[in-house]
Design an enzyme around this catalytic site. Structure first.
Site, PDB file in Angstrom:
ATOM      1  N   LYS A 165       0.839  -1.208   0.000  1.00 23.25           N
ATOM      2  CA  LYS A 165       0.000   0.000   0.000  1.00 23.25           C
ATOM      3  C   LYS A 165       0.875   1.261   0.000  1.00 23.25           C
ATOM      4  O   LYS A 165       0.616   2.210  -0.740  1.00 23.25           O
ATOM      5  CB  LYS A 165      -0.915  -0.005   1.226  1.00 23.25           C
ATOM      6  CG  LYS A 165      -1.780   1.231   1.399  1.00 23.25           C
ATOM      7  CD  LYS A 165      -2.841   1.375   0.320  1.00 23.25           C
ATOM      8  CE  LYS A 165      -3.644   2.662   0.518  1.00 23.25           C
ATOM      9  NZ  LYS A 165      -4.662   2.854  -0.527  1.00 23.25           N
TER      10      LYS A 165
ATOM     11  N   LYS B 218       1.068  10.876   5.188  1.00 20.94           N
ATOM     12  CA  LYS B 218       1.434   9.757   6.080  1.00 20.94           C
ATOM     13  C   LYS B 218       1.910   8.565   5.250  1.00 20.94           C
ATOM     14  O   LYS B 218       2.940   7.959   5.539  1.00 20.94           O
ATOM     15  CB  LYS B 218       0.212   9.410   6.943  1.00 20.94           C
ATOM     16  CG  LYS B 218       0.276   8.163   7.775  1.00 20.94           C
ATOM     17  CD  LYS B 218      -0.478   6.975   7.173  1.00 20.94           C
ATOM     18  CE  LYS B 218      -1.935   7.227   6.888  1.00 20.94           C
ATOM     19  NZ  LYS B 218      -2.622   6.083   6.264  1.00 20.94           N
TER      20      LYS B 218
HETATM   21  P1  NDP Z   1     -10.858   9.744   8.069  1.00 21.98           P
HETATM   22  O1  NDP Z   1      -9.935  10.815   8.511  1.00 21.98           O
HETATM   23  O2  NDP Z   1     -12.076  10.108   7.309  1.00 21.98           O
HETATM   24  O3  NDP Z   1     -11.347   8.889   9.337  1.00 21.98           O
HETATM   25  C1  NDP Z   1     -10.426   8.412  10.272  1.00 21.98           C
HETATM   26  C2  NDP Z   1     -11.141   7.475  11.223  1.00 21.98           C
HETATM   27  O4  NDP Z   1     -10.206   7.041  12.213  1.00 21.98           O
HETATM   28  C3  NDP Z   1     -12.292   8.140  11.981  1.00 21.98           C
HETATM   29  O5  NDP Z   1     -13.260   7.170  12.272  1.00 21.98           O
HETATM   30  C4  NDP Z   1     -11.574   8.593  13.258  1.00 21.98           C
HETATM   31  O6  NDP Z   1     -12.446   8.801  14.343  1.00 21.98           O
HETATM   32  C5  NDP Z   1     -10.676   7.406  13.512  1.00 21.98           C
HETATM   33  N1  NDP Z   1      -9.519   7.699  14.361  1.00 21.98           N
HETATM   34  C6  NDP Z   1      -8.412   8.414  14.034  1.00 21.98           C
HETATM   35  N2  NDP Z   1      -7.548   8.427  15.063  1.00 21.98           N
HETATM   36  C7  NDP Z   1      -8.115   7.694  16.046  1.00 21.98           C
HETATM   37  C8  NDP Z   1      -7.708   7.346  17.359  1.00 21.98           C
HETATM   38  N3  NDP Z   1      -6.520   7.734  17.855  1.00 21.98           N
HETATM   39  N4  NDP Z   1      -8.535   6.589  18.109  1.00 21.98           N
HETATM   40  C9  NDP Z   1      -9.736   6.184  17.610  1.00 21.98           C
HETATM   41  N5  NDP Z   1     -10.181   6.495  16.372  1.00 21.98           N
HETATM   42  C10 NDP Z   1      -9.374   7.227  15.610  1.00 21.98           C
HETATM   43  O7  NDP Z   1      -9.965   8.698   7.261  1.00 21.98           O
HETATM   44  P2  NDP Z   1     -10.407   7.688   6.102  1.00 21.98           P
HETATM   45  O8  NDP Z   1     -11.629   6.962   6.503  1.00 21.98           O
HETATM   46  O9  NDP Z   1     -10.352   8.390   4.809  1.00 21.98           O
HETATM   47  O10 NDP Z   1      -9.137   6.702   6.131  1.00 21.98           O
HETATM   48  C11 NDP Z   1      -9.006   5.624   7.059  1.00 21.98           C
HETATM   49  C12 NDP Z   1      -7.791   4.799   6.610  1.00 21.98           C
HETATM   50  O11 NDP Z   1      -8.034   4.292   5.290  1.00 21.98           O
HETATM   51  C13 NDP Z   1      -6.494   5.626   6.524  1.00 21.98           C
HETATM   52  O12 NDP Z   1      -5.406   4.843   6.908  1.00 21.98           O
HETATM   53  C14 NDP Z   1      -6.419   5.990   5.035  1.00 21.98           C
HETATM   54  O13 NDP Z   1      -5.075   6.254   4.649  1.00 21.98           O
HETATM   55  C15 NDP Z   1      -7.024   4.763   4.393  1.00 21.98           C
HETATM   56  N6  NDP Z   1      -7.621   4.944   3.065  1.00 21.98           N
HETATM   57  C16 NDP Z   1      -8.529   5.956   2.803  1.00 21.98           C
HETATM   58  C17 NDP Z   1      -9.082   6.093   1.529  1.00 21.98           C
HETATM   59  C18 NDP Z   1     -10.064   7.168   1.170  1.00 21.98           C
HETATM   60  O14 NDP Z   1     -10.402   7.289  -0.025  1.00 21.98           O
HETATM   61  N7  NDP Z   1     -10.571   7.975   2.108  1.00 21.98           N
HETATM   62  C19 NDP Z   1      -8.710   5.172   0.446  1.00 21.98           C
HETATM   63  C20 NDP Z   1      -7.823   4.107   0.843  1.00 21.98           C
HETATM   64  C21 NDP Z   1      -7.291   4.029   2.097  1.00 21.98           C
HETATM   65  P3  NDP Z   1     -13.246  10.190  14.513  1.00 21.98           P
HETATM   66  O15 NDP Z   1     -14.496  10.037  13.706  1.00 21.98           O
HETATM   67  O16 NDP Z   1     -13.483  10.281  15.966  1.00 21.98           O
HETATM   68  O17 NDP Z   1     -12.333  11.288  14.013  1.00 21.98           O
END
Ligand code: NDP
Length: 295
Positions: free
Chosen positions: A171, A240
């Site tokens: 990835k 990241k």
């Molecule tokens: P978002 O920023 O939209 O959401 C992040 C999620 O992680 C939220 O649910 C957030 O909770 C939670 N979170 C972050 N830090 C913590 C913590 N310390 N403790 C508990 N919960 C936490 O990110 P995405 O959904 O876009 O991405 C998630 C993963 O998937 C990442 O690693 C990203 O790189 C990967 N990804 C994303 C894609 C995309 O198109 N968006 C595509 C492919 C991979 P809260 O709601 O409370 O903030």
């Protein structure tokens, strides 16, 4: 199979929705409680108030948080995953993570007889909604076969890449390609506009030529030329990812100046554009430097 999903962010939410729609009993947890409440009210899912409670009855737990250390931080304590998870369960981490932390997480879970796989995804929010994500797996092939029916709810393609950490590694390198393509395209198209070439016409050529990429074929026509810049994947997360790729190259003593420079430029962009900007907004930084808009 009972399932639990932790992390209802931009991509986690539609992935979890597909698991619920496929008919698997689902319990969700999210740090910001309102998101889990909203999800549970809109889908056939139960809401848990702690990670421990979310995973208690689950055979398969899926996490999808920002970073591997975020996943690590949910393991310990009375409300943590380790306090609730069943002997014999599997935790599938769909975070785009880093292999070293994934191995640490696997070790901590292994002590409780819980299997771990790193399983980052690609294909964006639209791919998650359609159930066509590509999933890259690090971990035991037998565990993959056990959890495959759940992954099939959101996956179009599942590739077993190797031992724990291999999914994260593939990835990170994929994301380096994406970041480099985007930056190079922004520089090239800004130059073409300054030369007086219509960028639509330029992309018509490039997309039928050897320089094409997903960025040139999809992201730029849909998001840059239209000036829509929808926010589906945060630039901070791509920063990241390419940071992980650069670190892996360094650790393996692979000379990788292009990856390192791109990682630095994305760090600058994250500082300039902030935490909520979309990854394609890297164009805005190059456009500002060049004094031109690609449209
Ligand atoms: P978002 O920023 O939209 O959401 C992040 C999620 O992680 C939220 O649910 C957030 O909770 C939670 N979170 C972050 N830090 C913590 C913590 N310390 N403790 C508990 N919960 C936490 O990110 P995405 O959904 O876009 O991405 C998630 C993963 O998937 C990442 O690693 C990203 O790189 C990967 N990804 C994303 C894609 C995309 O198109 N968006 C595509 C492919 C991979 P809260 O709601 O409370 O903030």
């Amino acid at each position: 199979m009972n399932t639990a999903f932790l992390g209802l962010g931009a991509i986690g939410r539609p992935m979890a929705a597909r698991i619920a729609a496929a008919g698997f009993p689902l319990t969700v947890w999210n740090r910001t409680t309102e998101r889990a409440t909203k999800f549970a009210s809109e889908h056939n899912a139960k809401q848990a108030s702690t990670p421990a409670e979310a995973v208690r009855d689950a055979d398969v737990v899926i996490t999808c948080l920002s970073t591997s250390p975020d996943v690590r931080s949910l393991l310990d304590g009375p409300d943590g995953i380790l306090a609730g998870i069943r002997d014999g369960a599997a935790l599938v981490d769909c975070t785009s993570g880093d292999p070293a932390t994934s191995r640490e997480i696997a070790e901590a879970l292994g002590a409780k007889n819980v299997a771990f796989m790193d399983a980052p995804v690609s294909g964006g929010v639209v791919g998650a909604e359609k159930g066509t994500l590509t999933v890259m797996i690090g971990g035991d092939a037998a565990v993959l076969e056990r959890v495959r029916p759940v992954l099939d709810a959101f996956a179009g393609k599942i590739v077993h890449c190797g031992a724990i950490g291999a999914g994260d590694t593939v990835k990170a390198v994929n994301q380096a390609f994406l970041a480099i393509h985007l930056l190079c395209a922004a520089e090239g198209l800004a130059t073409l506009v300054k030369e007086g070439v219509d960028p639509h016409r330029a992309l018509e050529v490039i997309n039928a030529s050897s320089g094409r990429s997903n960025s040139s074929m999809n992201l730029i026509p849909e998001r840059v030329l239209t000036r829509a810049f929808p926010r589906t994947f945060r630039l901070a997360l791509l920063e990241k990812d390419i940071g992980i790729a650069a670190e892996l190259a360094r650790a393996n003593r692979v000379p990788a100046p292009v990856t390192q420079l791109t990682a630095d430029l994305f760090r600058v962009a994250r500082g300039e554009l902030g935490e909520v900007a979309d990854h394609v907004e890297i164009f805005r930084m190059i456009e500002q430097w060049a004094g031109v808009e690609v449209k």
